[in-house]
Design a protein around this motif. Structure first.
Motif, PDB file in Angstrom:
ATOM      1  N   LYS A 272      -6.301  -0.431   3.558  1.00 56.51           N
ATOM      2  CA  LYS A 272      -7.181  -0.992   4.807  1.00 56.51           C
ATOM      3  C   LYS A 272      -7.456   0.266   5.609  1.00 56.51           C
ATOM      4  CE  LYS A 272      -6.587  -5.068   6.110  1.00 56.51           C
ATOM      5  NZ  LYS A 272      -7.585  -5.878   5.041  1.00 56.51           N
ATOM      6  N   HIS A 273      -6.781   1.077   5.866  1.00 54.92           N
ATOM      7  CA  HIS A 273      -7.129   2.332   6.863  1.00 54.92           C
ATOM      8  C   HIS A 273      -6.916   3.633   6.212  1.00 54.92           C
ATOM      9  CE1 HIS A 273      -7.115  -1.034   9.914  1.00 54.92           C
ATOM     10  NE2 HIS A 273      -5.724  -1.033   9.642  1.00 54.92           N
ATOM     11  N   SER A 335      -3.611  -5.605  12.682  1.00 50.37           N
ATOM     12  CA  SER A 335      -4.332  -5.460  11.145  1.00 50.37           C
ATOM     13  C   SER A 335      -4.057  -6.834  10.642  1.00 50.37           C
ATOM     14  CB  SER A 335      -3.835  -4.203  10.578  1.00 50.37           C
ATOM     15  OG  SER A 335      -4.292  -3.082  11.265  1.00 50.37           O
ATOM     16  N   ALA A 337      -4.152  -9.331   7.014  1.00 52.50           N
ATOM     17  CA  ALA A 337      -4.330  -8.995   5.432  1.00 52.50           C
ATOM     18  C   ALA A 337      -4.347 -10.568   4.924  1.00 52.50           C
ATOM     19  CB  ALA A 337      -3.257  -8.309   4.884  1.00 52.50           C
ATOM     20  N   GLU A 341      -4.294  -9.455  -0.711  1.00 53.78           N
ATOM     21  CA  GLU A 341      -4.218  -8.238  -0.207  1.00 53.78           C
ATOM     22  C   GLU A 341      -2.672  -7.954  -0.207  1.00 53.78           C
ATOM     23  OE1 GLU A 341      -7.967  -6.927   2.336  1.00 53.78           O
ATOM     24  OE2 GLU A 341      -6.520  -8.310   3.173  1.00 53.78           O
TER      25      GLU A 341
END
Length: 355
Positions: A272-273, A335, A337, A341
């Motif tokens: 994701k990052h 964050s 998910a 994911e």
């Protein structure tokens, strides 16, 4: 007021100084059966304050961190005449400091307490920062309050006899702090010979640096409204793994769950990052060699995700919240998910850790 952190291997002298300044009208020690047998006698020989304290003993292990044990502690405090002017010493690992802190915070609406952690895990995590609580209905730390100890005496003198599992459990939290701090901190931790360390002073200095990371975060956000969520790195996953272990009656040390949870969160961070793949693999290799493969299988994913939905840091039951990283020290709070994911991250984590 921030709690006082005392890094000192002369524990008895530190206790005497704190008690002398506090001048309590009663002194109580909350500990478990193992610590009472292995640590308390020698400490009592060196500290008159410890020798005269009323000792409240509970069973060891996370299974004892419950309402029944808490009620027994309250009853012993009543019987011993504990008042708001008394002082409680929590002597033990994370279970003792969590539960003893909660007992002190709620008895008569608050009795002052100090923590003396006897495990590396408690020293670097549970005893510092003001989180107290007990488990409830199979959920970790479901009931608790924020209440800081007056002081925490952190020493490495109790660690020499700790089994390998206990040392590694604490080291997982230190690794978390390193990841929240910097690349240099991570490298230092990956290179440190924690399993063969025969220099207590060297470990004490490393521990001091690690605790400083947590203390900076706690002082900026004592009640977890923002930055303190950073300390959740690895823990949404870890608490779910611990919840699964409780449901199945299997043993899983907290630090082992955290170590595996860190790898899973770094996988999510990469997805994701853009967390660097090389660093992910170096941490995963360290975790694999020390902590081994996780016990859960793909058949447990639905249960794990359901347990993650109960995490206290979630915004709502349908959104699972994580602390992730773009790089060591580059923190991405809140964050989220999806179940898909998370499932993918768990698959990759199991592959990285040798399942």
């Amino acid at each position: 007021m921030s709690q006082i952190l005392v890094f000192n291997n002369e524990v008895a002298a530190a206790v005497e100084a704190i008690v002398d300044e506090a001048k309590p009208n009663g002194l109580f020690i909350i500990t478990d059966t193992n610590v009472r047998r292995e640590v308390l006698p020698s400490l009592a020989e060196q500290s008159p304050a410890v020798a005269r304290a009323c000792v409240i003993e509970c069973e060891p292990g996370d299974e004892a961190k419950n309402l029944r044990t808490l009620s027994e502690i309250w009853s012993r405090l009543v019987a011993g005449g504990c008042s708001r002017s008394s002082l409680i010493i929590n002597l033990g690992g994370g279970v003792v400091t969590d539960m003893g802190g909660f007992a002190a915070a709620t008895f008569k609406r608050g009795v002052k307490f100090i923590n003396i952690p006897t495990t590396l895990l408690a020293a670097v995590d549970a005893s510092v920062g003001g989180k107290t609580g007990i488990n409830f209905e199979g959920l970790k730390n479901e009931i608790g309050v924020f209440r800081e100890a007056v002081a925490v005496i952190i020493s490495t003198c109790f660690f020499g006899s700790l089994p390998r599992e206990e040392l590694l459990s604490g080291y997982a939290e230190m690794l978390k702090h390193g990841l929240l701090d910097s690349e240099e901190a991570v490298d230092m931790l990956l290179d440190f010979p924690i399993e063969n360390c025969d220099e207590p002073k060297e470990l004490l200095q490393l521990l001091k640096k690690s605790v400083a990371v947590k203390q900076r975060v706690v002082e900026a956000d004592p009640h977890e409204h923002g930055l303190r969520k950073a300390l959740n790195l690895g823990h949404t996953m870890a608490h779910a793994m611990e919840g699964l272990a409780l449901k199945t009656g299997s043993h899983l040390a907290h630090g082992y769950a955290v170590a595996r949870g860190l790898v899973a969160d770094l996988v999510l961070s990469h997805m994701k990052h853009g967390f660097p793949s090389e660093r992910l693999h170096s941490v995963a290799a360290f975790v694999k060699s020390r902590y081994g493969a996780p016990e859960f299988t793909c058949d447990d994913y639905d249960t794990l995700i359901q347990l993650m939905r109960h995490d206290k840091k979630n915004i709502d039951p349908e959104t699972i919240n994580f602390t992730l990283l773009a790089a060591p020290g580059d923190i991405r709070l809140d964050s989220t998910a999806t179940p898909q994911e998370i499932t993918a991250a768990l698959d990759i984590t199991r592959d990285l850790l040798g399942c």
